[in-house]
Design a protein around this motif. Structure first.
Motif, PDB file in Angstrom:
ATOM      1  N   ASP A  72       0.850  -1.184   0.000  1.00  0.00           N
ATOM      2  CA  ASP A  72       0.000   0.000   0.000  1.00  0.00           C
ATOM      3  C   ASP A  72       0.891   1.241   0.000  1.00  0.00           C
ATOM      4  O   ASP A  72       1.781   1.367   0.846  1.00  0.00           O
ATOM      5  CB  ASP A  72      -0.886  -0.022   1.250  1.00  0.00           C
ATOM      6  CG  ASP A  72      -1.902   1.115   1.276  1.00  0.00           C
ATOM      7  OD1 ASP A  72      -1.841   1.995   0.395  1.00  0.00           O
ATOM      8  OD2 ASP A  72      -2.755   1.120   2.180  1.00  0.00           O
ATOM      9  N   SER A 101      -1.669   5.254   5.596  1.00  0.00           N
ATOM     10  CA  SER A 101      -2.272   3.931   5.773  1.00  0.00           C
ATOM     11  C   SER A 101      -1.809   3.276   7.062  1.00  0.00           C
ATOM     12  O   SER A 101      -0.680   3.461   7.504  1.00  0.00           O
ATOM     13  CB  SER A 101      -1.891   3.029   4.591  1.00  0.00           C
ATOM     14  OG  SER A 101      -2.298   1.698   4.828  1.00  0.00           O
ATOM     15  N   ARG A 135       3.230  -1.949   3.680  1.00  0.00           N
ATOM     16  CA  ARG A 135       3.073  -0.704   2.935  1.00  0.00           C
ATOM     17  C   ARG A 135       4.426  -0.132   2.513  1.00  0.00           C
ATOM     18  O   ARG A 135       5.482  -0.632   2.935  1.00  0.00           O
ATOM     19  CB  ARG A 135       2.298   0.334   3.748  1.00  0.00           C
ATOM     20  CG  ARG A 135       2.897   0.662   5.098  1.00  0.00           C
ATOM     21  CD  ARG A 135       1.891   1.383   5.998  1.00  0.00           C
ATOM     22  NE  ARG A 135       2.480   1.743   7.286  1.00  0.00           N
ATOM     23  CZ  ARG A 135       3.054   2.907   7.556  1.00  0.00           C
ATOM     24  NH1 ARG A 135       3.126   3.828   6.607  1.00  0.00           N
ATOM     25  NH2 ARG A 135       3.567   3.158   8.744  1.00  0.00           N
TER      26      ARG A 135
END
Length: 588
Positions: free
Chosen positions: A111, A116, A121
């Motif tokens: 991500d 987030s 990520r």
């Protein structure tokens, strides 16, 4: 959770550096690759679970020309430090489609949203502003290849950067660079003969910076700034310290078109010298410990530390009323190498100080406790001595690393140490609520007064015990032929009533030497000592400090047995020193 750094090349023909930190901040992987497939293969073991990947390359580019808003905002803060970002836009071929960084995130299933909370990520980072913010640099280190920068300059600047990173072992969060892969990377930089060799190492060092920024952003979000947003692109970096100002540029020559020499930066200079300074710190620690042990001084512990590059940089940046606290940090910051001696009672503090005055050069000697008392207060109490080599050691090859250097030695009792450590932890780590500050000041003062009384009582107890010492009852079940260290301590307290106590382990050590001499009882030892001339020994040795009881016995045995004593196997580690003392005893 792994924190991963990727110094991503904008094309597959140039190398990409990779680095991985584990949950403890230890570097567990560093390498150079080229293709996307090689990147994915190398990182696959680390991105299967929780991870944060920091990529030095644009991830989101939507503007057709000029800078992204993130780059414009970052440049406003960092360009004056030579840490501005290059413009990224879709007019450039590498960003006309999906940027390589974004494609890598998609392939790894990461991500890219900087806000987030997902377990896997990625974020975009940039090493240059990160190093300025983390280390308080007045300008970026010049380790990137540009016209006019020769191999030696690039290597020097890259080694300085590596020194900064190694200093993060004591930072928050801490990064540990002690593995063979990092040491090998340093060797590559130190031995590089071509700029291309430095370039490969440089990419890996940049990747380590990226990995640390990932860990920093995850654990210290309050000290992290995100320029831009998910829609137009962003860059995550440690926040620029308030009040940090750029270093002045060197004036450009009027005629000769060469790259100007950068002004001397004390932090950069310190970073370059840091590995040698760490080694010198270890030698100073061994020197002070050896001096105390040789003199038979009783102490609880002797420890040492060399100030990290990051800590030195923070101290250089300190100001008072807007004015730098240090006009010449290289001369004024004298505690870069620190030795701490913890004793049991206050009289031993004076004994250690007197001993150091006798054995090395003392450039400065401050009794902080006395200064506090003269102000009519209770509080911090410690003896601070700034020491350097004496003339004899200065010319000895084994002390070459210490020539021209100094170390600060702090000497305090265990109670003074407990007060200082607790007070420092509370007052300087930001855990003291403002509304309780005055009450805490009062309580710290009260505690300091109570500990001073306790120190005095401990001294009285020890003096009383020493004056009334009697031999301990022997342990009849003990089959060890050596004189029991407790019995020996009591015997020596009576034999050398004016001498200080020695360390417990020293009594056991010299008991072993007595066994080598065939002395297994106090009666035998007493006969040996009665045959000697204590007054002559004292005159020849010329003690300028109160030697411990074990040292007094050591000198008496040396006078009685001469070269035979020097040759004992238990003295193998100090024969040179004993020979010098024997020559002194013999009038040489």
């Amino acid at each position: 959770m792994f924190h991963i750094g990727v110094d991503l090349a904008w094309g597959t023909k140039r190398p990409t550096g990779l680095a991985v930190l584990d949950e403890s901040g230890r570097l567990v992987h560093v390498s150079t690759v080229h293709t996307d497939e090689e990147i994915e293969t190398a990182l696959s073991p680390y991105v299967e679970g929780d991870c944060l990947v920091a990529i030095d390359a644009p991830l989101i580019v939507r503007n057709e020309t000029g800078n992204r808003p993130a780059e414009a905002a970052l440049n406003k803060d960092f360009a004056k430090f030579d840490a501005g970002a290059h413009p990224s836009n879709t007019g450039k071929p590498e960003f006309s489609g999906t940027p390589r960084g974004a494609a890598l995130c998609q392939a790894l299933g990461l991500d890219m949203n900087p806000r987030s909370g997902r377990a896997r990520r990625a974020i975009e980072v940039y090493p240059h502003p990160a190093t300025v913010a983390l280390f308080g640099l007045g300008r970026t280190l010049k380790y990137k290849h540009k016209t006019g920068r020769d191999l030696d300059l690039l290597r020097t600047e890259l080694l300085a950067l590596m020194g900064f990173l190694e200093g993060l072992g004591n930072a928050d969060p801490a990064m540990v660079l002690d593995g063979e892969s990092w040491l090998e990377l340093r060797r590559q930089v130190e031995t590089a003969t071509r700029k291309s060799e430095l370039r490969v190492a440089e990419d890996q060092v940049d990747a380590v910076i990226c990995a640390y920024v990932a860990m920093f952003a995850a654990r210290r979000p309050e000290a992290t700034t995100t320029y831009g947003d998910l829609e137009t692109g962003y860059i995550v970096t440690p926040t620029l310290p308030p009040g940090l100002t750029p270093s002045p540029r060197a004036p450009r020559p009027a005629v000769v078109p060469v790259e100007p020499v950068e002004p001397v930066d004390p932090v950069r200079e310190y970073a370059l010298d840091h590995p040698a300074r760490v080694a010198a710190g270890e030698q100073f620690l061994a020197l002070v410990t050896g001096i105390l042990d040789d003199a038979g001084i009783n102490y609880l512990s002797v420890t040492g530390r060399t100030k990290t590059v990051a800590s030195y940089a923070e101290k250089v940046r300190r100001t008072k009323d807007g004015v730098p606290l240090y006009s010449d940090p290289r001369k004024e910051i004298t505690d870069t190498i620190g030795i701490r001696v913890i004793t049991y009672v206050h009289s031993d503090v004076s004994a250690v100080a007197d001993l150091l005055h006798d054995q090395v050069v003392v450039h400065d000697d401050r009794d902080m406790g006395r200064e506090t008392a003269q102000e009519g207060r209770f509080g911090y109490a410690s003896r601070h001595l700034l020491i350097g080599l004496d003339a004899a050691r200065e010319g000895h090859a084994s002390y070459e690393l210490l020539r021209g250097r100094s170390a600060q030695v702090q000497v305090r009792t265990v109670l003074q140490h407990a007060w200082a450590e607790f007070e420092h932890d509370i007052r300087y780590k930001g855990t003291m609520p403002d509304e309780h500050a005055r009450d805490f000041d009062r309580r710290f003062t009260l505690a300091a007064g109570l500990l001073e009384l306790a120190d005095q009582e401990f001294s009285t107890i020890r003096d009383t015990l020493r004056a009334s010492a009697s031999p301990a009852e022997p342990d009849l079940a003990d089959e060890d032929p050596r004189i029991d260290p407790r019995e020996l301590a009591a015997f020596l307290a009576g034999q050398y009533a004016e001498a200080g106590w020695s360390r417990t382990d020293h009594y056991a050590w010299i008991s072993g030497l007595l066994l080598e001499l065939g002395i297994t009882g106090l009666d035998e030892l007493g006969e040996v000592l009665r045959s000697g001339d204590e007054e002559r020994i004292r005159d020849r040795m010329g003690y300028h400090y109160p030697p411990g009881a074990v040292r007094r016995l050591d000198d008496a045995l040396l006078a009685a047995y001469g070269s035979s004593y020097v040759g004992l196997s238990g003295n193998a580690h100090r024969r040179g020193a004993l020979e010098a003392r024997l020559e002194k005893l013999n009038g040489g």
